[in-house]
Design an enzyme around this catalytic site. Sequence first.
Site, PDB file in Angstrom:
ATOM      1  N   THR A  86      38.825  39.322  47.300  1.00  0.00           N
ATOM      2  CA  THR A  86      39.751  38.186  46.657  1.00  0.00           C
ATOM      3  C   THR A  86      41.158  38.429  46.302  1.00  0.00           C
ATOM      4  O   THR A  86      42.096  37.902  46.359  1.00  0.00           O
ATOM      5  CB  THR A  86      39.010  37.110  46.047  1.00  0.00           C
ATOM      6  OG1 THR A  86      37.715  36.552  46.858  1.00  0.00           O
ATOM      7  CG2 THR A  86      39.807  35.804  45.431  1.00  0.00           C
TER       8      THR A  86
ATOM      9  N   SER B   5      33.406  42.276  49.847  1.00  0.00           N
ATOM     10  CA  SER B   5      32.531  43.366  49.218  1.00  0.00           C
ATOM     11  C   SER B   5      31.118  42.749  49.633  1.00  0.00           C
ATOM     12  O   SER B   5      30.217  43.872  49.483  1.00  0.00           O
ATOM     13  CB  SER B   5      32.638  43.342  47.672  1.00  0.00           C
ATOM     14  OG  SER B   5      32.309  42.248  47.052  1.00  0.00           O
TER      15      SER B   5
ATOM     16  N   THR C  67      34.497  40.417  44.203  1.00  0.00           N
ATOM     17  CA  THR C  67      33.699  40.058  42.935  1.00  0.00           C
ATOM     18  C   THR C  67      32.465  40.014  43.458  1.00  0.00           C
ATOM     19  O   THR C  67      31.286  40.175  42.735  1.00  0.00           O
ATOM     20  CB  THR C  67      33.952  38.777  42.451  1.00  0.00           C
ATOM     21  OG1 THR C  67      33.982  37.894  43.447  1.00  0.00           O
ATOM     22  CG2 THR C  67      35.534  38.970  41.978  1.00  0.00           C
ATOM     23  N   ASP C  68      31.978  39.820  44.881  1.00  0.00           N
ATOM     24  CA  ASP C  68      30.467  39.286  45.205  1.00  0.00           C
ATOM     25  C   ASP C  68      29.495  40.625  44.809  1.00  0.00           C
ATOM     26  O   ASP C  68      28.239  40.246  44.751  1.00  0.00           O
ATOM     27  CB  ASP C  68      30.288  38.856  46.492  1.00  0.00           C
ATOM     28  CG  ASP C  68      31.078  37.432  46.522  1.00  0.00           C
ATOM     29  OD1 ASP C  68      31.376  36.860  45.693  1.00  0.00           O
ATOM     30  OD2 ASP C  68      31.274  37.227  47.983  1.00  0.00           O
TER      31      ASP C  68
HETATM   32  N1  GLU Z   1      33.271  37.589  49.319  1.00  0.00           N
HETATM   33  C1  GLU Z   1      34.565  38.415  48.971  1.00  0.00           C
HETATM   34  C2  GLU Z   1      34.327  39.553  48.279  1.00  0.00           C
HETATM   35  O1  GLU Z   1      33.399  39.658  47.693  1.00  0.00           O
HETATM   36  C3  GLU Z   1      35.373  37.451  48.186  1.00  0.00           C
HETATM   37  C4  GLU Z   1      34.962  37.328  46.820  1.00  0.00           C
HETATM   38  C5  GLU Z   1      35.726  37.959  45.964  1.00  0.00           C
HETATM   39  O2  GLU Z   1      36.163  38.545  45.827  1.00  0.00           O
HETATM   40  O3  GLU Z   1      35.734  37.200  44.862  1.00  0.00           O
HETATM   41  O4  GLU Z   1      35.240  40.678  48.365  1.00  0.00           O
END
Ligand code: GLU
Length: 338
Positions: free
Chosen positions: A26, A73, A106-107
């Site tokens: 993100t 991620s 973040t995931d």
């Molecule tokens: N699902 C994506 C990831 O983990 C976006 C979530 C995020 O980065 O906050 O890269």
Amino acid sequence: MVVCFSALAGAAEKLPHIVILATGGTIAGSAAANTQTTGYKAGALGIDTLINAVPELKTLATISGEQVANIGSENMTSDVLLTLSHRVNALLARDDVDGVVITHGTDTLDESPYFLQLTVKSDKPVVFVAAMRPATAISADGPMNLYGGVKVAADKNARGRGVMVVLNDRIGSARFISKTNASTLDTFKAPEEGYLGTIVGDRVYFNNRLDKIHTTRSVFDITGVKTLPRVDIIYGYQDDPEYMYDAAIAHDVKGIVYAGMGAGSVSKRSDAGIRKALNQGIVVVRSTRTGSGVVPPDASQPGLVSDSLNPAKSRILLMLALSKTHNADVIQDYFHSY
Ligand code: GLU
């Protein structure tokens, strides 16, 4: 791609050299509208765009950037982790590199920092940064998190603390930090252990040191390692079926992490499945689905225990452990020490 950004002439010699490795997420996300914080495309922007959005980085360090991947991620794999860790080790072995900052989704930010914590052979700072709002959003958190991450990596007290995760002005340890809320900015927490420190104004405040083995003292060496053994996670719940273990066995997994109820308790069905897997030579580690706390040793229950590692982090450690040994006592000791 390699992008270089130098600080002003004269000041550059005094500033540390921090390399930013971008992997997506993100923090590199782009949406059609600046109010859009869901349904956007993660991993849409390149490393140069991320760095150019924060020109103030040049006041903290001499910055260079590389794009390692540009993915959400959830699509991170052990192959990408190996590539990332090899690159970080190569960079930190250089005298002219003082630290590395990695942008990431973040995931699965439970997992990648812990993998590097176990496989990076340097006490120079390695800091992961991420964001909960895409770069195009009003009050996007990515730029300040990137600035904070570089500030931590450039700090003279940052060495030897293991791999760190910086979001929302908090500095978490890769060993303990995890995503606790699906959407809020203050999602990264370690409910029992807390943070290593915080960033306030111009200053980094370190409060704690990690009492777990990591980086330079870790026994896990991925030099020459191209693949990792398959380890899967099986969730424990009311009515959980034994056939999940049959499926894992049929797919020739080398390890299973059981995301157990409470302190790793097992139903009669999971008990049968775990014992079947153990009889096949598969190493099973019982963890907890609760989000915090310890799974203690219990001779009446099958398999090893995760200590305070959550299921996702347990899987990372078990993959690395199984690349070295199948000795259950040694692996159990890893879980208590790392
Ligand atoms: N699902 C994506 C990831 O983990 C976006 C979530 C995020 O980065 O906050 O890269």
